[in-house]
Design a protein around this motif. Sequence first.
Motif, PDB file in Angstrom:
ATOM      1  N   GLU A   1      -1.081  -3.904   3.894  1.00 46.28           N
ATOM      2  CA  GLU A   1      -2.264  -4.121   4.723  1.00 46.28           C
ATOM      3  C   GLU A   1      -2.306  -5.614   5.031  1.00 46.28           C
TER       4      GLU A   1
ATOM      5  N   LEU B   1      -3.595   6.562   4.551  1.00 46.01           N
ATOM      6  CA  LEU B   1      -3.264   5.287   5.180  1.00 46.01           C
ATOM      7  C   LEU B   1      -3.422   5.369   6.688  1.00 46.01           C
TER       8      LEU B   1
ATOM      9  N   CYS C   1       0.845  -1.188   0.000  1.00 46.93           N
ATOM     10  CA  CYS C   1       0.000   0.000   0.000  1.00 46.93           C
ATOM     11  C   CYS C   1       0.884   1.243   0.000  1.00 46.93           C
ATOM     12  N   THR C   2       2.146   1.078   0.399  1.00 44.35           N
ATOM     13  CA  THR C   2       3.146   2.136   0.322  1.00 44.35           C
ATOM     14  C   THR C   2       4.461   1.477  -0.074  1.00 44.35           C
TER      15      THR C   2
END
Length: 137
Positions: free
Chosen positions: A42, A131, A31-32
Motif C-alpha cells: 500500500e 485488497l 500487504c501481499t
Amino acid sequence: MDQRISFLTLAVRDLAESRKFYLDGLGWEPCTDVPGNVLMFEVGDKLILSLWDVDAFTEEVGQAPGGGVPPITIAHNLATPDGVDRVLEQARVAGAAQVTDAVQRDWGGYSGYFVDPDGFRWEICHNPSELGQKVLP
C-alpha cells in the motif's frame, strides 16, 4: 472511466532481490507476498504498488509489438466484471492501439488490457479480494 489509478505494477527481473531491497532495505511491509510471484505494498490512499516477476508478467500481459513488453502496467480496478467490459469497450471506441478482452484470471479476478497512445498498458480489472475492495472509491 474515472480519473484514478488503483495498482501500479512493475515487472522485475529478480523478485527475491526486490523483496530484499523493499522489505529488508527500506523496511516496507507488504500487504501481499507470494514468494517467486508478486509483492504488493500500500503506497497511498487506494493505491497499491505491485512488483511482479517478469516471466509471470509477460505470460499474462503478452509481448509488446516490435519487442519486449514494457515493464509496467497501470491498473484500474472496478467493482464488477460488467464495469470491466464497459471500460474496455470505452477504450476501444476511444481508439486504443490494442484492446484484449477480459478473462477470468488464475488469481481470482477478471481483467483485460488496452494500450494507450504511448504504448503503456492499462489493466482494467475486477479484483474481488479484500485488497481489491480496498482500492475502490
